[in-house]
Design a protein around this motif. Structure first.
Motif, PDB file in Angstrom:
ATOM      1  N   TRP A  89      39.757  29.834  32.008  1.00 49.23           N
ATOM      2  CA  TRP A  89      38.992  30.063  30.779  1.00 49.23           C
ATOM      3  C   TRP A  89      39.922  30.128  29.563  1.00 49.23           C
ATOM      4  CZ3 TRP A  89      38.988  34.104  27.202  1.00 49.23           C
ATOM      5  CH2 TRP A  89      39.769  35.218  27.503  1.00 49.23           C
ATOM      6  N   LEU A  90      41.184  30.501  29.798  1.00 49.61           N
ATOM      7  CA  LEU A  90      42.142  30.580  28.695  1.00 49.61           C
ATOM      8  C   LEU A  90      42.523  29.197  28.161  1.00 49.61           C
ATOM      9  CD1 LEU A  90      44.484  33.369  30.117  1.00 49.61           C
ATOM     10  CD2 LEU A  90      42.949  33.572  28.150  1.00 49.61           C
ATOM     11  N   GLU A  91      42.254  28.164  28.957  1.00 51.72           N
ATOM     12  CA  GLU A  91      42.579  26.805  28.530  1.00 51.72           C
ATOM     13  C   GLU A  91      41.460  26.170  27.717  1.00 51.72           C
ATOM     14  OE1 GLU A  91      43.481  24.652  32.064  1.00 51.72           O
ATOM     15  OE2 GLU A  91      44.989  26.105  32.766  1.00 51.72           O
ATOM     16  N   LEU A  92      40.328  26.867  27.603  1.00 53.52           N
ATOM     17  CA  LEU A  92      39.199  26.323  26.857  1.00 53.52           C
ATOM     18  C   LEU A  92      39.501  26.317  25.363  1.00 53.52           C
ATOM     19  CD1 LEU A  92      36.292  28.236  28.675  1.00 53.52           C
ATOM     20  CD2 LEU A  92      36.884  25.813  28.953  1.00 53.52           C
ATOM     21  N   PRO A  93      38.832  25.444  24.609  1.00 50.49           N
ATOM     22  CA  PRO A  93      38.954  25.486  23.150  1.00 50.49           C
ATOM     23  C   PRO A  93      38.527  26.849  22.615  1.00 50.49           C
ATOM     24  CG  PRO A  93      37.867  23.473  23.864  1.00 50.49           C
ATOM     25  CD  PRO A  93      37.985  24.344  25.069  1.00 50.49           C
ATOM     26  N   ALA A  94      39.011  27.222  21.451  1.00 49.36           N
ATOM     27  CA  ALA A  94      38.754  28.555  20.890  1.00 49.36           C
ATOM     28  C   ALA A  94      37.261  28.859  20.789  1.00 49.36           C
ATOM     29  CB  ALA A  94      39.414  28.666  19.520  1.00 49.36           C
ATOM     30  N   ALA A  95      36.467  27.858  20.363  1.00 52.28           N
ATOM     31  CA  ALA A  95      35.026  28.079  20.201  1.00 52.28           C
ATOM     32  C   ALA A  95      34.363  28.405  21.537  1.00 52.28           C
ATOM     33  CB  ALA A  95      34.366  26.857  19.569  1.00 52.28           C
ATOM     34  N   GLU A  96      34.807  27.745  22.608  1.00 43.13           N
ATOM     35  CA  GLU A  96      34.222  27.989  23.931  1.00 43.13           C
ATOM     36  C   GLU A  96      34.732  29.304  24.522  1.00 43.13           C
ATOM     37  OE1 GLU A  96      33.979  24.779  26.707  1.00 43.13           O
ATOM     38  OE2 GLU A  96      34.091  23.276  25.120  1.00 43.13           O
ATOM     39  N   ARG A  97      36.009  29.626  24.246  1.00 44.05           N
ATOM     40  CA  ARG A  97      36.522  30.922  24.729  1.00 44.05           C
ATOM     41  C   ARG A  97      35.721  32.072  24.127  1.00 44.05           C
ATOM     42  NH1 ARG A  97      41.746  28.930  23.620  1.00 44.05           N
ATOM     43  NH2 ARG A  97      41.965  30.421  21.889  1.00 44.05           N
ATOM     44  N   ALA A  98      35.298  31.897  22.872  1.00 46.07           N
ATOM     45  CA  ALA A  98      34.520  32.941  22.198  1.00 46.07           C
ATOM     46  C   ALA A  98      33.160  33.134  22.858  1.00 46.07           C
ATOM     47  CB  ALA A  98      34.343  32.595  20.725  1.00 46.07           C
ATOM     48  N   GLN A  99      32.676  32.098  23.581  1.00 43.49           N
ATOM     49  CA  GLN A  99      31.381  32.194  24.265  1.00 43.49           C
ATOM     50  C   GLN A  99      31.529  32.589  25.734  1.00 43.49           C
ATOM     51  OE1 GLN A  99      29.864  28.175  23.597  1.00 43.49           O
ATOM     52  NE2 GLN A  99      28.463  28.979  22.032  1.00 43.49           N
ATOM     53  N   SER A 100      32.743  32.813  26.207  1.00 48.92           N
ATOM     54  CA  SER A 100      32.964  33.108  27.621  1.00 48.92           C
ATOM     55  C   SER A 100      32.893  34.606  27.883  1.00 48.92           C
ATOM     56  CB  SER A 100      34.325  32.559  28.072  1.00 48.92           C
ATOM     57  OG  SER A 100      35.373  33.242  27.415  1.00 48.92           O
ATOM     58  N   PHE A 101      32.515  34.934  29.093  1.00 50.25           N
ATOM     59  CA  PHE A 101      32.380  36.333  29.484  1.00 50.25           C
ATOM     60  C   PHE A 101      33.723  37.074  29.470  1.00 50.25           C
ATOM     61  CE2 PHE A 101      32.162  39.708  32.695  1.00 50.25           C
ATOM     62  CZ  PHE A 101      31.047  40.416  32.253  1.00 50.25           C
ATOM     63  N   PRO A 102      34.800  36.503  30.039  1.00 45.74           N
ATOM     64  CA  PRO A 102      36.082  37.236  30.034  1.00 45.74           C
ATOM     65  C   PRO A 102      36.644  37.446  28.633  1.00 45.74           C
ATOM     66  CG  PRO A 102      36.117  35.445  31.637  1.00 45.74           C
ATOM     67  CD  PRO A 102      34.914  35.238  30.775  1.00 45.74           C
ATOM     68  N   GLY A 103      36.203  36.627  27.663  1.00 48.23           N
ATOM     69  CA  GLY A 103      36.741  36.745  26.317  1.00 48.23           C
ATOM     70  C   GLY A 103      36.120  37.837  25.481  1.00 48.23           C
ATOM     71  N   LYS A 104      35.133  38.518  26.014  1.00 46.72           N
ATOM     72  CA  LYS A 104      34.455  39.561  25.256  1.00 46.72           C
ATOM     73  C   LYS A 104      35.157  40.914  25.432  1.00 46.72           C
ATOM     74  CE  LYS A 104      31.344  36.918  23.544  1.00 46.72           C
ATOM     75  NZ  LYS A 104      31.310  36.655  22.098  1.00 46.72           N
ATOM     76  N   PRO A 105      34.999  41.821  24.468  1.00 49.17           N
ATOM     77  CA  PRO A 105      35.578  43.172  24.605  1.00 49.17           C
ATOM     78  C   PRO A 105      35.020  43.867  25.843  1.00 49.17           C
ATOM     79  CG  PRO A 105      34.754  42.801  22.375  1.00 49.17           C
ATOM     80  CD  PRO A 105      34.278  41.650  23.200  1.00 49.17           C
ATOM     81  N   VAL A 106      35.782  44.823  26.340  1.00 52.70           N
ATOM     82  CA  VAL A 106      35.386  45.478  27.589  1.00 52.70           C
ATOM     83  C   VAL A 106      34.035  46.169  27.458  1.00 52.70           C
ATOM     84  CG1 VAL A 106      36.644  47.623  27.060  1.00 52.70           C
ATOM     85  CG2 VAL A 106      36.182  46.994  29.439  1.00 52.70           C
ATOM     86  N   TRP A 107      33.712  46.714  26.272  1.00 52.30           N
ATOM     87  CA  TRP A 107      32.428  47.408  26.141  1.00 52.30           C
ATOM     88  C   TRP A 107      31.255  46.439  26.216  1.00 52.30           C
ATOM     89  CZ3 TRP A 107      28.759  46.531  22.427  1.00 52.30           C
ATOM     90  CH2 TRP A 107      29.148  45.818  21.278  1.00 52.30           C
ATOM     91  N   GLN A 108      31.447  45.213  25.746  1.00 51.60           N
ATOM     92  CA  GLN A 108      30.371  44.224  25.842  1.00 51.60           C
ATOM     93  C   GLN A 108      30.199  43.751  27.280  1.00 51.60           C
ATOM     94  OE1 GLN A 108      30.813  41.019  23.024  1.00 51.60           O
ATOM     95  NE2 GLN A 108      30.293  42.306  21.269  1.00 51.60           N
ATOM     96  N   ARG A 109      31.313  43.530  27.977  1.00 51.75           N
ATOM     97  CA  ARG A 109      31.216  43.141  29.389  1.00 51.75           C
ATOM     98  C   ARG A 109      30.527  44.235  30.206  1.00 51.75           C
ATOM     99  NH1 ARG A 109      36.858  42.629  30.961  1.00 51.75           N
ATOM    100  NH2 ARG A 109      37.504  43.050  28.819  1.00 51.75           N
ATOM    101  N   ALA A 110      30.873  45.489  29.905  1.00 47.38           N
ATOM    102  CA  ALA A 110      30.238  46.608  30.612  1.00 47.38           C
ATOM    103  C   ALA A 110      28.744  46.670  30.296  1.00 47.38           C
ATOM    104  CB  ALA A 110      30.922  47.922  30.230  1.00 47.38           C
ATOM    105  N   ALA A 111      28.376  46.436  29.047  1.00 48.19           N
ATOM    106  CA  ALA A 111      26.964  46.467  28.658  1.00 48.19           C
ATOM    107  C   ALA A 111      26.188  45.373  29.370  1.00 48.19           C
ATOM    108  CB  ALA A 111      26.838  46.313  27.145  1.00 48.19           C
ATOM    109  N   ILE A 112      26.772  44.177  29.473  1.00 51.77           N
ATOM    110  CA  ILE A 112      26.100  43.060  30.154  1.00 51.77           C
ATOM    111  C   ILE A 112      25.877  43.388  31.626  1.00 51.77           C
ATOM    112  CG2 ILE A 112      26.358  40.647  30.867  1.00 51.77           C
ATOM    113  CD1 ILE A 112      27.960  40.234  28.232  1.00 51.77           C
ATOM    114  N   VAL A 113      26.897  43.943  32.266  1.00 55.01           N
ATOM    115  CA  VAL A 113      26.786  44.277  33.689  1.00 55.01           C
ATOM    116  C   VAL A 113      25.800  45.421  33.907  1.00 55.01           C
ATOM    117  CG1 VAL A 113      28.054  45.235  35.654  1.00 55.01           C
ATOM    118  CG2 VAL A 113      29.068  43.401  34.286  1.00 55.01           C
ATOM    119  N   PHE A 114      25.877  46.446  33.057  1.00 52.35           N
ATOM    120  CA  PHE A 114      25.010  47.617  33.216  1.00 52.35           C
ATOM    121  C   PHE A 114      23.545  47.272  32.964  1.00 52.35           C
ATOM    122  CE2 PHE A 114      22.988  51.460  31.391  1.00 52.35           C
ATOM    123  CZ  PHE A 114      23.097  52.298  32.493  1.00 52.35           C
TER     124      PHE A 114
END
Length: 377
Positions: A89-114
């Motif tokens: 995912w780190l090799e993706l273009p910047a715009a696509e990295r911004a839409q990826s799950f690992p690229g989000k802050p930890v609180w957003q990833r936690a909110a999505i999972v919860f």
């Protein structure tokens, strides 16, 4: 004897329960992911062979799998349906990295999972609140109007007119709370606090056992005290009160799940009572056969169960992901890929072991092993 419906009714009832609940769970992940700007690549209800699919305007593939025993949402940057980050995912273009799950802050990833387990609880709360509005709340006091001869209550010394105020230190206000507390403790020794004419009396009581069986010969054990209440007291519940009543009922159900799990871990309840998909299908059919109200209430129970199980801190489940995010938030860096890989493999092994166990229990409860032994003999 507990009657069971036919095969077709059982299958249709099971699909009617598990399908919507899996959708609700995964939709929780999906919608919060959208709010956080994460692109969903696949939204699947069921696993295995794809039997139907379509692609929406956002490029997400919505699919139906052959096995309706779960589902998943695969976000951009996920390596697998278990939401393990793809190193690429780190090799993706910047715009696509911004839409990826690992690229989000930890609180957003936690909110999505919860959001998955949370929406299961919310779904159940809506049903519970609806039942409270429609039928009111049972506020019958936990008073023994009559004590049955030869019952656990009579043997322990409970008298007519006694009010049960606590069991093992947990306060009891209503007769339905008493019933729930006793129901899942067959044969257990518990401490009962009684109010007898203004005096508090503590009695050790071994809860009685009531057994029922279905047409397959499966035995079900329930706790039974052996007292009857006075005439039921029902009060109307307003729209403002309904959420509070729903929360109270949901908390009671979760507490019962925790206690039942503790009983199994400590050996006070046998593991063969642990059921899997086949047992759930059987129960779905039984509840559908009893009527729409029982069936809807059963859906609420399963939704709570689904939310609760997914919050357990086991890798591969939502709770395992949340545990990793909590560690990441504390140490300010993600858990190493090697540790995550080890944890996911261990978590998968645990889940597969439990699945094999509950499937064997289900097959045993349907009398398969007895039939096979009869054929061999």
């Amino acid at each position: 004897m507990i009657e069971t419906p036919g095969f077709i009714v059982t299958v249709l009832a099971f699909i009617a329960v598990i399908g919507p609940l899996v959708f609700v769970h995964e939709f929780g992940h999906y919608i919060v992911g959208r709010w956080c700007g994460v692109k969903a690549e696949t939204f699947s209800i069921g696993f295995g062979k794809e039997i139907a699919a379509w692609v929406d305007s956002r490029g997400a593939r919505w699919r139906l799998g052959l096995l309706p025993l779960g589902g998943y949402v695969k976000f951009k940057g996920d390596m697998s349906v278990a939401s393990q980050a793809d190193p690429k995912w780190l090799e993706l273009p910047a715009a696509e990295r911004a839409q990826s799950f690992p690229g989000k802050p930890v609180w957003q990833r936690a909110a999505i999972v919860f959001a998955g387990p949370a929406i299961n609880f919310l779904f159940a709360l809506v049903i519970m609140a609806g039942f409270a509005l429609a039928y009111g709340e049972n506020v019958t006091p936990a008073v023994a109007s009559k004590v049955m001869a030869g019952s656990a209550a009579e043997k322990a010394g409970i008298r007519a007119g006694d009010r049960i105020v606590a069991i093992d230190g947990r306060r009891i206000d209503r007769f339905d709370q008493l019933t729930q507390s006793v129901f899942h403790r067959p044969g257990e020794l518990s401490s009962f606090a009684l109010d007898r004419g203004g005096r508090t009396i503590i009695l050790p009581i071994t809860i009685g056992v009531r057994e029922e069986k279905d047409r397959f010969g499966n035995h079900y054990r329930f706790g039974q005290l052996g007292i009857r209440s006075a005439a039921p007291v029902q009060r109307n519940v307003s729209l403002l009160e309904a959420p509070g009543v729903a929360v109270d009922r949901t908390v009671s159900i979760v507490r019962m799940m925790v206690e039942t799990m503790g009983q199994m871990v400590t050996g006070r309840r046998p593991l063969d009572e642990l059921g899997g998909p086949l047992k759930m299908a059987q129960l779905s059919g039984e509840q559908a056969d009893r009527g729409i109200e029982d069936f809807i209430f059963f859906m609420a129970l399963i939704s709570i169960n689904l939310g609760f199980i997914n919050l357990l801190p086991i890798p591969m489940l939502d709770g395992g992901h949340l545990l990793f995010y909590a560690i990441e938030a504390v140490q300010r860096r993600p858990v190493s890929p090697q540790v995550q890989e080890w944890a996911y493999r261990s978590g998968l092994a645990v889940l597969l072991t439990v699945m094999v166990l509950v499937t064997l229990n289900d097959l045993s409860s349907f009398g398969l092993w007895k039939s096979l032994s009869g054929l061999i003999g």
